[in-house]
Design a protein around this motif. Sequence first.
Motif, short mmCIF file in Angstrom:
data_model
loop_
_atom_site.label_atom_id
_atom_site.label_comp_id
_atom_site.label_asym_id
_atom_site.label_seq_id
_atom_site.Cartn_x
_atom_site.Cartn_y
_atom_site.Cartn_z
N ASP A 58 9.79 -32.51 -5.98
CA ASP A 58 8.07 -33.01 -6.47
C ASP A 58 9.03 -32.71 -8.06
O ASP A 58 9.48 -32.25 -9.01
CB ASP A 58 6.93 -31.72 -7.10
N ARG A 59 7.76 -34.46 -8.66
CA ARG A 59 8.20 -34.49 -10.53
C ARG A 59 7.50 -33.30 -11.72
O ARG A 59 7.23 -32.67 -11.07
CB ARG A 59 7.79 -35.79 -10.85
N LEU A 156 5.01 -40.76 -9.87
CA LEU A 156 5.04 -40.04 -8.76
C LEU A 156 5.16 -40.73 -7.74
O LEU A 156 5.89 -40.04 -7.02
CB LEU A 156 3.55 -39.43 -8.59
N ALA A 206 -0.79 -28.58 -10.72
CA ALA A 206 0.03 -29.54 -9.95
C ALA A 206 0.19 -29.36 -8.50
O ALA A 206 0.91 -29.84 -7.63
CB ALA A 206 1.05 -29.98 -10.71
N TYR A 236 -5.68 -35.93 -9.91
CA TYR A 236 -4.91 -35.53 -9.34
C TYR A 236 -4.77 -33.91 -9.07
O TYR A 236 -4.56 -33.50 -7.95
CB TYR A 236 -3.46 -36.03 -9.80
N THR A 240 -4.40 -32.79 -5.21
CA THR A 240 -3.61 -31.63 -4.77
C THR A 240 -3.92 -30.59 -4.28
O THR A 240 -3.35 -29.77 -2.59
CB THR A 240 -1.83 -31.05 -5.87
N LYS A 285 -1.54 -37.76 -1.69
CA LYS A 285 -0.31 -36.54 -1.13
C LYS A 285 0.43 -36.77 0.00
O LYS A 285 1.23 -35.80 0.52
CB LYS A 285 -1.11 -35.63 -1.40
N GLN A 288 2.93 -38.25 0.58
CA GLN A 288 3.92 -37.50 0.03
C GLN A 288 4.64 -36.79 0.62
O GLN A 288 5.66 -36.41 0.68
CB GLN A 288 3.89 -37.33 -0.91
#
Length: 347
Positions: A58-59, A156, A206, A236, A240, A285, A288
């Motif tokens: 994750d960023r 992202l 997040a 976002y 999430t 998501k 990801q």
Amino acid sequence: MTTQFLGARQRADELSGVDGLVRGPLEGYHHETYVLTLPGETRIVKVREPREEILWFDRRCFRSEEDLLRALQGKVGRIPAIHDVAGMALQGFIEGRTLKARAWGDRRIPEAVLDQLVDLFQEMARITPGMLNVERRCEPEDRAENGDCDGFLERLIVFVEDQVYKKNYADFGRLFEELGIGDEVFVQLRKNVSGLRERDFCLLHADLHRENLVLDPLGQLWAIDWELAMLGDPLYDLATNLYLMSYPADQRDRMIAEWFRVVHRVRPRSAQGWENDLGRLIGFKKAQSVFTDVIRLSLSLRDGSGINWVKLPSVVRKLQAIIAAAAGPLGLTEVPSRSRIATALVR
């Protein structure tokens, strides 16, 4: 104990004193953590150390979680306090049980807990980028302008593409390819999730899932583990949370309605366009998760120099479900069969 975590344990022992009690290590992916009560005090703190060679999926935005938490005191209600001890900034430990540890059926949470989670979204919506004087990791030119939700999401996607997929391609590239996940899926992903409306940015946790939400003995909800917090598109954070919590349908609908109510009241421009964009962000998501879970689940099968054959069937089932959920956002024409997934994992 391995020398990898000796530093954290030694610091905890030194701070606890001769008669102090140290609890740990606690479960956690990113850190080895110990809990202790400071000598002669009632304050309970955490001493932790990052795991070596951990894979980051994750960023991250802020350079120091402790600095962020210090800046958020008085702005967000129930978060860990920061204690300065022996030249170190230590997080206070929240006594209670995580939502994951609660035995509630069909992934439903009590309505009083949901209400408190909505309150947290409202508190974060009030915190705009200019309100936090906290050092950040990314350079200014690598930050989306306030309201540029497409730019925020693109950063992202770039992180997943560069820091998860490409960075680990030498070890996992063949597995990705055999599962039908080549680099062309990023072209399809961008096509399927782009076109977001502008929304004013605010603070995001997040990573609001059940292990990061703690209920104390009084029934108060605390949000912990702010390491992945960022400034960006408020929708976002909702996407999430919905993806990670897997609420039953009626509670999912209530969370969406309550999120819109409180965010729109605080800052109307932060809630606009959610009807069209929420599905896109949940799609991201899901996509990801494919890249992170292919790596995590394959690593979980390692048993010394061999394979944990007992665990293989459950890993195959999980991986097939994860890929199937992301087929739309990634533009996959087929989902690999279980036998194909098992063969790729074993090879």
